[in-house]
Design a protein around this motif. Structure first.
Motif, PDB file in Angstrom:
ATOM      1  N   ILE A   1     -50.359  58.131  45.604  1.00  0.00           N
ATOM      2  CA  ILE A   1     -49.412  57.101  45.184  1.00  0.00           C
ATOM      3  C   ILE A   1     -50.000  55.719  45.458  1.00  0.00           C
ATOM      4  CG2 ILE A   1     -47.124  56.099  45.582  1.00  0.00           C
ATOM      5  CD1 ILE A   1     -46.127  58.925  46.246  1.00  0.00           C
ATOM      6  N   TRP A   2     -50.542  55.529  46.652  1.00  0.00           N
ATOM      7  CA  TRP A   2     -51.116  54.230  47.034  1.00  0.00           C
ATOM      8  C   TRP A   2     -52.521  54.414  47.575  1.00  0.00           C
ATOM      9  CZ3 TRP A   2     -46.491  52.495  50.548  1.00  0.00           C
ATOM     10  CH2 TRP A   2     -45.472  51.956  49.760  1.00  0.00           C
ATOM     11  N   LEU A   3     -53.379  53.444  47.260  1.00  0.00           N
ATOM     12  CA  LEU A   3     -54.661  53.301  47.931  1.00  0.00           C
ATOM     13  C   LEU A   3     -54.482  52.161  48.924  1.00  0.00           C
ATOM     14  CD1 LEU A   3     -57.069  53.613  44.884  1.00  0.00           C
ATOM     15  CD2 LEU A   3     -56.634  55.314  46.650  1.00  0.00           C
ATOM     16  N   ASP A   4     -54.915  52.371  50.136  1.00  0.00           N
ATOM     17  CA  ASP A   4     -54.686  51.396  51.211  1.00  0.00           C
ATOM     18  C   ASP A   4     -56.027  51.044  51.857  1.00  0.00           C
ATOM     19  OD1 ASP A   4     -53.640  49.867  53.251  1.00  0.00           O
ATOM     20  OD2 ASP A   4     -52.516  51.494  54.192  1.00  0.00           O
ATOM     21  N   PRO A   5     -56.831  50.185  51.187  1.00  0.00           N
ATOM     22  CA  PRO A   5     -58.177  49.908  51.700  1.00  0.00           C
ATOM     23  C   PRO A   5     -58.194  49.208  53.054  1.00  0.00           C
ATOM     24  CG  PRO A   5     -57.677  48.474  49.840  1.00  0.00           C
ATOM     25  CD  PRO A   5     -56.553  49.460  49.951  1.00  0.00           C
ATOM     26  N   HIS A   6     -57.112  48.519  53.415  1.00  0.00           N
ATOM     27  CA  HIS A   6     -57.105  47.749  54.669  1.00  0.00           C
ATOM     28  C   HIS A   6     -56.107  48.280  55.690  1.00  0.00           C
ATOM     29  CE1 HIS A   6     -59.871  45.030  52.797  1.00  0.00           C
ATOM     30  NE2 HIS A   6     -59.069  44.976  51.755  1.00  0.00           N
ATOM     31  N   HIS A   7     -55.645  49.493  55.482  1.00  0.00           N
ATOM     32  CA  HIS A   7     -54.743  50.164  56.430  1.00  0.00           C
ATOM     33  C   HIS A   7     -53.479  49.331  56.683  1.00  0.00           C
ATOM     34  CE1 HIS A   7     -53.989  53.564  58.823  1.00  0.00           C
ATOM     35  NE2 HIS A   7     -54.302  53.085  60.003  1.00  0.00           N
ATOM     36  N   TYR A   8     -52.893  48.804  55.608  1.00  0.00           N
ATOM     37  CA  TYR A   8     -51.723  47.942  55.735  1.00  0.00           C
ATOM     38  C   TYR A   8     -50.417  48.703  55.962  1.00  0.00           C
ATOM     39  CZ  TYR A   8     -54.189  43.662  54.397  1.00  0.00           C
ATOM     40  OH  TYR A   8     -55.006  42.570  54.368  1.00  0.00           O
ATOM     41  N   LEU A   9     -50.362  49.978  55.621  1.00  0.00           N
ATOM     42  CA  LEU A   9     -49.111  50.709  55.844  1.00  0.00           C
ATOM     43  C   LEU A   9     -48.783  50.753  57.336  1.00  0.00           C
ATOM     44  CD1 LEU A   9     -46.822  52.156  54.389  1.00  0.00           C
ATOM     45  CD2 LEU A   9     -48.038  54.295  54.745  1.00  0.00           C
TER      46      LEU A   9
ATOM     47  N   HIS B   1     -49.955  48.502  59.657  1.00  0.00           N
ATOM     48  CA  HIS B   1     -50.669  47.261  59.961  1.00  0.00           C
ATOM     49  C   HIS B   1     -50.522  46.848  61.423  1.00  0.00           C
ATOM     50  CE1 HIS B   1     -52.574  43.472  59.257  1.00  0.00           C
ATOM     51  NE2 HIS B   1     -51.533  42.817  59.701  1.00  0.00           N
ATOM     52  N   ASP B   2     -51.624  46.393  61.989  1.00  0.00           N
ATOM     53  CA  ASP B   2     -51.645  45.880  63.352  1.00  0.00           C
ATOM     54  C   ASP B   2     -51.854  44.371  63.260  1.00  0.00           C
ATOM     55  OD1 ASP B   2     -52.222  45.115  65.972  1.00  0.00           O
ATOM     56  OD2 ASP B   2     -53.290  46.981  66.400  1.00  0.00           O
ATOM     57  N   SER B   3     -50.915  43.595  63.741  1.00  0.00           N
ATOM     58  CA  SER B   3     -50.982  42.129  63.620  1.00  0.00           C
ATOM     59  C   SER B   3     -52.174  41.540  64.374  1.00  0.00           C
ATOM     60  CB  SER B   3     -49.676  41.498  64.100  1.00  0.00           C
ATOM     61  OG  SER B   3     -49.435  41.850  65.442  1.00  0.00           O
ATOM     62  N   ARG B   4     -52.807  42.302  65.257  1.00  0.00           N
ATOM     63  CA  ARG B   4     -54.009  41.791  65.949  1.00  0.00           C
ATOM     64  C   ARG B   4     -55.124  41.491  64.960  1.00  0.00           C
ATOM     65  NH1 ARG B   4     -55.504  46.286  70.065  1.00  0.00           N
ATOM     66  NH2 ARG B   4     -54.900  47.483  68.240  1.00  0.00           N
ATOM     67  N   TYR B   5     -55.067  42.113  63.783  1.00  0.00           N
ATOM     68  CA  TYR B   5     -56.105  41.909  62.783  1.00  0.00           C
ATOM     69  C   TYR B   5     -55.734  40.815  61.790  1.00  0.00           C
ATOM     70  CZ  TYR B   5     -57.821  46.237  64.751  1.00  0.00           C
ATOM     71  OH  TYR B   5     -58.275  47.187  65.616  1.00  0.00           O
ATOM     72  N   GLY B   6     -54.719  40.045  62.107  1.00  0.00           N
ATOM     73  CA  GLY B   6     -54.300  38.951  61.243  1.00  0.00           C
ATOM     74  C   GLY B   6     -53.216  39.380  60.283  1.00  0.00           C
ATOM     75  N   PRO B   7     -52.761  38.441  59.464  1.00  0.00           N
ATOM     76  CA  PRO B   7     -51.674  38.758  58.520  1.00  0.00           C
ATOM     77  C   PRO B   7     -52.181  39.641  57.384  1.00  0.00           C
ATOM     78  CG  PRO B   7     -52.477  36.536  58.146  1.00  0.00           C
ATOM     79  CD  PRO B   7     -53.194  37.044  59.368  1.00  0.00           C
TER      80      PRO B   7
END
Length: 191
Positions: free
Chosen positions: A128-136, A138-144
């Motif tokens: 259903i989704w490709l998530d290249p930056h692991h946003y599902l 998401h860890d805010s330590r890595y920025g917005p």
């Protein structure tokens, strides 16, 4: 006149019903029927060429495994169920298909190389989704989170380089034409 002798029938050829494989023993298949690019965080626009290549190599490798092997997490496979209460976003497709909520999974393309989210039905994983930056998750330590808009054209840098070279070629051809005229004037015999 004697009848010819009939060959004996081999019992195992005709009386054996092939054993049906359990779905879990079947190879995992991938489907892109439900792929949704409408959410700006879950598409290919943020992936480089190497990332896209890696994505398809991993899908190819995973398709060599059985459903049991994927669920067991053989080797370095990161494959797990996604629960609605653990994430902030949920696919629209699942909003209308509550019975599939328990079938929503994530499979990794490697450490920090993205993931695919989808539903697994029998031995088919519907991405259903490709998530290249692991946003599902998401860890805010890595920025917005940064959404990726659709590109107007995928080949902008290449096209710009081509236009630059075409312009240079045209200018050099004009200079060459001028030099040929001058050469012709200088080398023309006087009559």
């Amino acid at each position: 006149m004697a009848l010819p002798k009939l060959p004996k029938v081999k019992q195992e050829q005709y009386n054996v019903i092939p054993k049906k494989r359990r779905i879990e023993e079947s190879k995992l298949l991938f489907s892109f029927e439900l792929l949704d690019f409408s959410v700006e965080y879950y598409n290919c626009n943020g992936m480089c060429d190497k990332g896209i290549k890696n994505c398809f190599e991993k899908l190819r490798d995973y398709s060599r495994l059985t459903v049991d092997e994927i669920h067991a997490g053989q080797g370095t496979i990161r494959f797990h169920q996604i629960r609605k209460e653990d994430v902030k976003e949920w696919p629209a497709y699942l909003e209308h298909n509550e019975q599939l909520e328990e079938s929503f999974y994530q499979i990794s393309f490697g450490s920090s190389k993205g993931r695919a989210h989808g539903i697994i039905i029998e031995n088919k994983f519907y991405i259903i989704w490709l998530d290249p930056h692991h946003y599902l998750y998401h860890d805010s330590r890595y920025g917005p989170r940064k959404g990726f808009k659709e590109l107007e054209r995928c080949c902008n840098p290449r096209d710009e380089i081509i236009r630059t070279y075409e312009s240079r070629i045209k200018a050099l051809e004009e200079r060459n034409h001028e030099y040929l005229k001058l050469l012709e004037e200088v080398t023309r015999p006087d009559i």
